[in-house]
Design a protein around this motif. Structure first.
Motif, PDB file in Angstrom:
ATOM      1  N   THR A  23     -11.189  71.900 -66.087  1.00 25.62           N
ATOM      2  CA  THR A  23     -11.723  72.676 -64.958  1.00 25.62           C
ATOM      3  C   THR A  23     -11.629  71.854 -63.677  1.00 25.62           C
ATOM      4  O   THR A  23     -11.271  72.383 -62.617  1.00 25.62           O
ATOM      5  CB  THR A  23     -13.190  73.077 -65.234  1.00 25.62           C
ATOM      6  N   LEU A  24     -11.919  70.568 -63.789  1.00 25.91           N
ATOM      7  CA  LEU A  24     -11.797  69.695 -62.616  1.00 25.91           C
ATOM      8  C   LEU A  24     -10.357  69.618 -62.125  1.00 25.91           C
ATOM      9  O   LEU A  24     -10.091  69.653 -60.917  1.00 25.91           O
ATOM     10  CB  LEU A  24     -12.309  68.290 -62.934  1.00 25.91           C
ATOM     11  N   ARG A  25      -9.421  69.565 -63.051  1.00 30.09           N
ATOM     12  CA  ARG A  25      -8.000  69.555 -62.674  1.00 30.09           C
ATOM     13  C   ARG A  25      -7.621  70.859 -61.973  1.00 30.09           C
ATOM     14  O   ARG A  25      -6.885  70.865 -60.982  1.00 30.09           O
ATOM     15  CB  ARG A  25      -7.130  69.333 -63.906  1.00 30.09           C
ATOM     16  N   GLN A  26      -8.129  71.967 -62.496  1.00 31.46           N
ATOM     17  CA  GLN A  26      -7.856  73.278 -61.891  1.00 31.46           C
ATOM     18  C   GLN A  26      -8.430  73.354 -60.475  1.00 31.46           C
ATOM     19  O   GLN A  26      -7.768  73.831 -59.561  1.00 31.46           O
ATOM     20  CB  GLN A  26      -8.447  74.403 -62.765  1.00 31.46           C
ATOM     21  N   TYR A  27      -9.664  72.868 -60.309  1.00 31.64           N
ATOM     22  CA  TYR A  27     -10.282  72.866 -58.975  1.00 31.64           C
ATOM     23  C   TYR A  27      -9.489  71.996 -58.008  1.00 31.64           C
ATOM     24  O   TYR A  27      -9.360  72.322 -56.829  1.00 31.64           O
ATOM     25  CB  TYR A  27     -11.726  72.372 -59.050  1.00 31.64           C
ATOM     26  N   ASP A  28      -8.938  70.897 -58.514  1.00 32.85           N
ATOM     27  CA  ASP A  28      -8.115  70.029 -57.675  1.00 32.85           C
ATOM     28  C   ASP A  28      -6.843  70.759 -57.259  1.00 32.85           C
ATOM     29  O   ASP A  28      -6.442  70.733 -56.094  1.00 32.85           O
ATOM     30  CB  ASP A  28      -7.786  68.740 -58.429  1.00 32.85           C
ATOM     31  N   ARG A  29      -6.199  71.452 -58.211  1.00 37.21           N
ATOM     32  CA  ARG A  29      -4.971  72.202 -57.892  1.00 37.21           C
ATOM     33  C   ARG A  29      -5.237  73.309 -56.869  1.00 37.21           C
ATOM     34  O   ARG A  29      -4.408  73.580 -56.007  1.00 37.21           O
ATOM     35  CB  ARG A  29      -4.373  72.807 -59.162  1.00 37.21           C
ATOM     36  N   LEU A  30      -6.409  73.938 -56.959  1.00 40.35           N
ATOM     37  CA  LEU A  30      -6.761  75.018 -56.032  1.00 40.35           C
ATOM     38  C   LEU A  30      -7.252  74.496 -54.681  1.00 40.35           C
ATOM     39  O   LEU A  30      -7.408  75.262 -53.732  1.00 40.35           O
ATOM     40  CB  LEU A  30      -7.847  75.913 -56.652  1.00 40.35           C
ATOM     41  N   GLY A  31      -7.531  73.201 -54.596  1.00 41.55           N
ATOM     42  CA  GLY A  31      -7.997  72.627 -53.340  1.00 41.55           C
ATOM     43  C   GLY A  31      -9.493  72.762 -53.130  1.00 41.55           C
ATOM     44  O   GLY A  31      -9.976  72.567 -52.014  1.00 41.55           O
ATOM     45  N   LEU A  32     -10.234  73.094 -54.179  1.00 44.83           N
ATOM     46  CA  LEU A  32     -11.689  73.205 -54.046  1.00 44.83           C
ATOM     47  C   LEU A  32     -12.339  71.834 -53.926  1.00 44.83           C
ATOM     48  O   LEU A  32     -13.207  71.615 -53.089  1.00 44.83           O
ATOM     49  CB  LEU A  32     -12.281  73.944 -55.250  1.00 44.83           C
ATOM     50  N   VAL A  33     -11.946  70.929 -54.778  1.00 43.45           N
ATOM     51  CA  VAL A  33     -12.439  69.549 -54.760  1.00 43.45           C
ATOM     52  C   VAL A  33     -11.210  68.660 -54.866  1.00 43.45           C
ATOM     53  O   VAL A  33     -10.448  68.757 -55.818  1.00 43.45           O
ATOM     54  CB  VAL A  33     -13.399  69.279 -55.939  1.00 43.45           C
ATOM     55  N   SER A  34     -11.023  67.811 -53.874  1.00 37.27           N
ATOM     56  CA  SER A  34      -9.841  66.951 -53.844  1.00 37.27           C
ATOM     57  C   SER A  34     -10.265  65.494 -53.972  1.00 37.27           C
ATOM     58  O   SER A  34     -10.599  64.851 -52.976  1.00 37.27           O
ATOM     59  CB  SER A  34      -9.064  67.163 -52.547  1.00 37.27           C
ATOM     60  N   PRO A  35     -10.245  64.956 -55.183  1.00 39.45           N
ATOM     61  CA  PRO A  35     -10.638  63.556 -55.363  1.00 39.45           C
ATOM     62  C   PRO A  35      -9.560  62.616 -54.834  1.00 39.45           C
ATOM     63  O   PRO A  35      -8.416  63.012 -54.630  1.00 39.45           O
ATOM     64  CB  PRO A  35     -10.770  63.433 -56.883  1.00 39.45           C
TER      65      PRO A  35
END
Length: 138
Positions: A23-35
């Motif tokens: 889920t974290l990877r998906q959020y990163d791909r969508l630009g929601l959370v960019s670590p």
């Protein structure tokens, strides 16, 4: 170390946020959370990223907002924060300019000659004033 320091690997960030690493990877791909990324391209999450992940989860699960809506909310919150910061900067600049203006005004007032008399509009007065300069003694 600050809240923005990237210290958590994805597995720890997933545990802290209560989400699955995928889920974290998906959020990163969508630009929601960019670590942040390491030299080897590994993700490193900060405490602020963890807070944001929790916020995304809350908005999604509790409020029923879709990910596109959550992304827009985050963008608007970031924009508001940036504008508030800019307003604070401008307020400080205005306050600084006001102080400088008052100081300059005080300098101008201090430079006035004390023998000058303020002008009064004579159209509203019927008094007659005669001025006789003092003769200076030598």
């Amino acid at each position: 170390m600050t809240d923005d320091s990237p210290v958590y690997v994805i597995s720890v960030a997933a545990q802290l946020s209560g989400l699955h690493p995928q889920t974290l990877r998906q959020y990163d791909r969508l630009g929601l959370v960019s670590p942040d990324r390491t030299a080897g391209r590994g993700r490193r999450y900060s405490a602020r990223d963890i807070q944001l992940l929790r916020q995304v989860q809350r908005l999604s699960q509790d409020e029923g907002i879709n990910l596109a809506g959550i992304k827009r909310i985050i963008e608007l919150e970031n924009q508001v924060a940036a504008l508030q910061s800019r307003v604070a900067e401008l307020q400080q600049a205005v306050e600084g300019a006001a102080v400088a203006m008052r100081q300059r005004e005080a300098q101008v007032h201090a430079s006035y000659r004390r023998d000058l008399v303020p002008y009064q509009d004579v159209r509203h007065s019927s008094a007659l004033v005669v001025w006789r300069p003092e003769r200076r003694r030598r």
